[in-house]
Design a protein around this motif. Structure first.
Motif, PDB file in Angstrom:
ATOM      1  N   ILE A  97      13.938 -50.484   2.665  1.00  0.00           N
ATOM      2  CA  ILE A  97      12.912 -49.499   3.044  1.00  0.00           C
ATOM      3  C   ILE A  97      12.326 -49.749   4.420  1.00  0.00           C
ATOM      4  O   ILE A  97      12.107 -48.820   5.205  1.00  0.00           O
ATOM      5  CB  ILE A  97      11.795 -49.468   1.981  1.00  0.00           C
ATOM      6  N   TYR A  98      12.077 -51.025   4.760  1.00  0.00           N
ATOM      7  CA  TYR A  98      11.410 -51.326   6.020  1.00  0.00           C
ATOM      8  C   TYR A  98      12.379 -51.316   7.204  1.00  0.00           C
ATOM      9  O   TYR A  98      12.530 -52.290   7.923  1.00  0.00           O
ATOM     10  CB  TYR A  98      10.696 -52.674   5.931  1.00  0.00           C
ATOM     11  N   ILE A  99      13.009 -50.174   7.406  1.00  0.00           N
ATOM     12  CA  ILE A  99      13.904 -49.973   8.544  1.00  0.00           C
ATOM     13  C   ILE A  99      13.123 -49.374   9.705  1.00  0.00           C
ATOM     14  O   ILE A  99      13.299 -49.722  10.866  1.00  0.00           O
ATOM     15  CB  ILE A  99      15.068 -49.036   8.162  1.00  0.00           C
ATOM     16  N   SER A 100      12.239 -48.448   9.379  1.00  0.00           N
ATOM     17  CA  SER A 100      11.392 -47.783  10.370  1.00  0.00           C
ATOM     18  C   SER A 100      10.182 -47.211   9.655  1.00  0.00           C
ATOM     19  O   SER A 100      10.186 -47.082   8.423  1.00  0.00           O
ATOM     20  CB  SER A 100      12.163 -46.655  11.066  1.00  0.00           C
ATOM     21  N   GLU A 101       9.160 -46.856  10.422  1.00  0.00           N
ATOM     22  CA  GLU A 101       7.967 -46.259   9.824  1.00  0.00           C
ATOM     23  C   GLU A 101       8.319 -44.922   9.175  1.00  0.00           C
ATOM     24  O   GLU A 101       7.786 -44.578   8.115  1.00  0.00           O
ATOM     25  CB  GLU A 101       6.891 -46.073  10.896  1.00  0.00           C
ATOM     26  N   GLU A 102       9.211 -44.180   9.819  1.00  0.00           N
ATOM     27  CA  GLU A 102       9.634 -42.897   9.262  1.00  0.00           C
ATOM     28  C   GLU A 102      10.302 -43.085   7.909  1.00  0.00           C
ATOM     29  O   GLU A 102      10.042 -42.331   6.958  1.00  0.00           O
ATOM     30  CB  GLU A 102      10.610 -42.221  10.228  1.00  0.00           C
TER      31      GLU A 102
END
Length: 222
Positions: A97-102
């Motif tokens: 999940i924590y790939i990008s804020e989007e």
């Protein structure tokens, strides 16, 4: 024959000069000292399908002022997004999940669950989509029960929102965790900086929003 040789030499010379100039141009461009001519920009058509903007509009449809809109967004998040205990303890899920804020926001809406960052990013995106100034703040907190007091690196994320020309603080995670199950604890929305500082300290001291800032050392002693 001599003339042909001279012509051939001139052609080779011109080609060499051309490639040399091209290579020089590319090299300058790579290191950032070469400024290429401005290209014409083509305006992209905005997509009509914007789930965040549509969600924000549906949430605030009966709100008139920015203050009412902010409160409506806050209450909608608190009512519809649960604290994500699974994500908190799953390294595998965090990496996914924590790939990008989007990507974090997309997963919050898909899973209907969030950690502090997910709450803060979603609140920011919803507010920004209806032109309300908002910030995401990283820092330290003592407010979440059961969380170790780790002061070596930031352990929490919350928001500030600008209403009537003034920045104000809120923490949706704390509002939910301190709520009664049916409603969030409204103490944590538009909280006075003098009260907020007892449990929250931002990485950037500017976001204490205090007229007289306290040091991080003093915060830890409180």
């Amino acid at each position: 024959m001599v003339i042909l040789k001279e012509k051939k030499y001139l052609i080779v010379l011109l080609i060499s000069v051309f490639f040399y100039a091209e290579m020089r141009g590319q090299s300058r461009n790579i290191i950032g000292t070469y400024t290429p001519p401005k290209a014409k920009t083509v305006k992209k058509k905005k997509s009509k399908a914007n789930p965040i903007a549509n969600l924000a509009k549906s949430i605030t449809v009966n709100s008139h002022s920015d203050s009412e809109k902010v409160y409506a967004i806050y209450r909608w998040i608190a009512a519809n997004i649960r604290y994500d205990t699974e994500l908190r303890f799953s390294k595998k899920l965090q990496k996914k999940i924590y790939i990008s804020e989007e990507n974090v926001v997309e997963n919050v809406l898909d899973r209907r669950m969030a950690l502090c960052g997910g709450y803060a990013f979603l609140f920011r995106d919803l507010c920004e989509s209806i032109n309300i100034p908002v910030a995401v703040i990283n820092g330290f907190t003592k407010a979440i029960e059961g969380q170790p007091k780790n002061y070596k690196q930031p352990n929490h994320t919350w928001n500030a929102v600008k209403l009537n020309g003034k920045w104000q603080l809120l923490d949706i995670t704390c509002a939910i965790s301190h709520g009664n199950g049916k409603a969030p604890d409204d103490f944590w929305i538009l909280t006075r900086p003098e009260n907020f500082i007892y449990s929250h300290y931002p990485e950037n001291p500017r976001w204490t929003l205090l007229n007289s800032r306290i040091s991080f050392t003093d915060f830890k002693k409180r």
